[in-house]
Design an enzyme around this catalytic site. Sequence first.
Site, PDB file in Angstrom:
ATOM      1  N   HIS A 244       0.752  -1.324  -0.101  1.00 49.66           N
ATOM      2  CA  HIS A 244      -0.009   0.117   0.059  1.00 49.66           C
ATOM      3  C   HIS A 244       0.794   1.226  -0.067  1.00 49.66           C
ATOM      4  CE1 HIS A 244      -3.096  -2.882   1.221  1.00 49.66           C
ATOM      5  NE2 HIS A 244      -2.269  -3.238   2.068  1.00 49.66           N
TER       6      HIS A 244
ATOM      7  N   SER B 287      15.479  21.352 -15.720  1.00 49.80           N
ATOM      8  CA  SER B 287      14.177  22.304 -16.050  1.00 49.80           C
ATOM      9  C   SER B 287      14.866  23.368 -16.601  1.00 49.80           C
ATOM     10  CB  SER B 287      13.615  22.481 -14.634  1.00 49.80           C
ATOM     11  OG  SER B 287      12.689  23.493 -14.955  1.00 49.80           O
TER      12      SER B 287
ATOM     13  N   LYS C  37      16.853  21.472 -10.530  1.00 52.38           N
ATOM     14  CA  LYS C  37      15.994  20.280 -10.893  1.00 52.38           C
ATOM     15  C   LYS C  37      16.806  19.238 -11.659  1.00 52.38           C
ATOM     16  CE  LYS C  37      12.058  19.140 -10.701  1.00 52.38           C
ATOM     17  NZ  LYS C  37      10.690  19.612 -10.946  1.00 52.38           N
TER      18      LYS C  37
ATOM     19  N   GLU D 149      10.165   8.242 -16.643  1.00 55.55           N
ATOM     20  CA  GLU D 149       8.675   8.728 -16.930  1.00 55.55           C
ATOM     21  C   GLU D 149       8.316   8.755 -18.301  1.00 55.55           C
ATOM     22  OE1 GLU D 149       8.321  12.982 -15.028  1.00 55.55           O
ATOM     23  OE2 GLU D 149      10.499  12.655 -15.294  1.00 55.55           O
TER      24      GLU D 149
END
Length: 472
Positions: free
Chosen positions: A169, A290, A296, A303
């Site tokens: 979970h 970024s 970043k 992804e």
Amino acid sequence: MSKNTVETSTKTSENKLWGGRFAEDTDAFVEAFTASIMFDKRLANQDIQGSEAHAEMLHKVGVLNAQELADIQQGLAAIRKDAAEGKVEWSIALEDVHMNIEARLTDRIGIAGKKLHTGRSRNDQIATDIRLWLREQVDFIAGEITRLQQGLVELAEREAHTILPGFTHLQVAQPITFGHHMMAWYEMLERDYERLLDCRKRINVMPLGSAALAGTSYPIDREFTSQLLSFDRPSRNSLDGVSDRDFAIEFTSVASVIMMHLSRFSEELVLWTSAQFDFINLPDRFCTGSSIMPQKKNPDVPELVRGKTGRVYGSLISLMTLMKSQPLAYNKDNQEDKEPLFDTVDTLIGSLRSFADMMPYVETKPESMRRAAMQGFATATDLADYLVVKGMPFRDAHEVVGKAVAFGVETKQDLSEMTLEELKQFSDVITEDVFDVLTLEGSVAARNHIGGTAPEQVLLQVAVAKASLAAR
Ligand code: ARG
């Protein structure tokens, strides 16, 4: 990609290879709309390979003489070379890769070129071309899966003793070893590999000789052609031979499961690289920055792979829907099979490749993983098991440990950080040896059976995996 161009032409139906019965030219838009050369030129090599085998067979059964065969062989070899060098101008007026190559061959060698299409049809030709192409791709994909598995096995071996929290979970559940986690991914890929090889058996059947749909009146030798093309056997029913696309659907479903697995790895890598988890570091060359936020470092590769999973599922649905309700035998609908299949292969290969390239360079952050494992009372089950060994029924032990955890939450300490006196207030069967099971190391070492997370077991599975990979 090749430098070969595709050109529109003003040729009339008289010039088309099938122009005989037509009284007017094809509408220019329809010509372009129905053409497939823009994408099926990718099958040029396989188309030539199939033609070479077909010609050799026609010669064997006496339909072509030795000179005609030699002309065809020499002409096809020249076209193969031209195509590889980007020197072919593919023509939309010639519709597809089959007629482009045949017309080019006839231009080159004359009359023998016109004899090549004896006893075959574009229907069995295309079915054969796709199978030849997909078979090659499957072998390459199997190699990429193996490469990724090798990377995982090495990482598992290196990090067999590294501890991180295991989750259910997405809540800290029990401590596990990093090697164990990598070997879970390995197992998923092992099933993918098996599925891929199994699906290859059904790809490796030769439709050539089915001709348009019913077979041909020439005395063809399909066993011979099949051997020349290294197929396992000729297809047993000509109607099915030209119309079957199960093999492409099956491959795409295998690809979908592989992408689903890669999307799961991706999701974990994305989580693990975040500041909140901070379990691993991905090399800079697999990440991007970024344009606005200088701090970043984004895990773009996982992804993107996660995102690309969707297009492969989309292709599976496209192909399933393409074949739905199609009457026997060949229908032009089938021309729509190429793009989803090509896209599936390209997407899958790109995704596997980026993962296989990246895996050896994944760096773990053991301190950080340890800290996380210490935070969620990951050894609570171990304490319960300890009480059971000391004679307490499991339900009672569960209750006792629940109280100890509540105390830990209140006093902000892990079970392993409590003193013996503190622990004893929950049960007096607890003695000094409890600390052997409350430590993270004690917890993982205790799960020492086939499939358990103990480093010893992980290393055993690594050895099994290495032997299996070496035997491929
Ligand atoms: N371009 C066609 C395809 O991709 C080749 C077979 C065409 N056959 C036909 N009878 N129109 O399926």
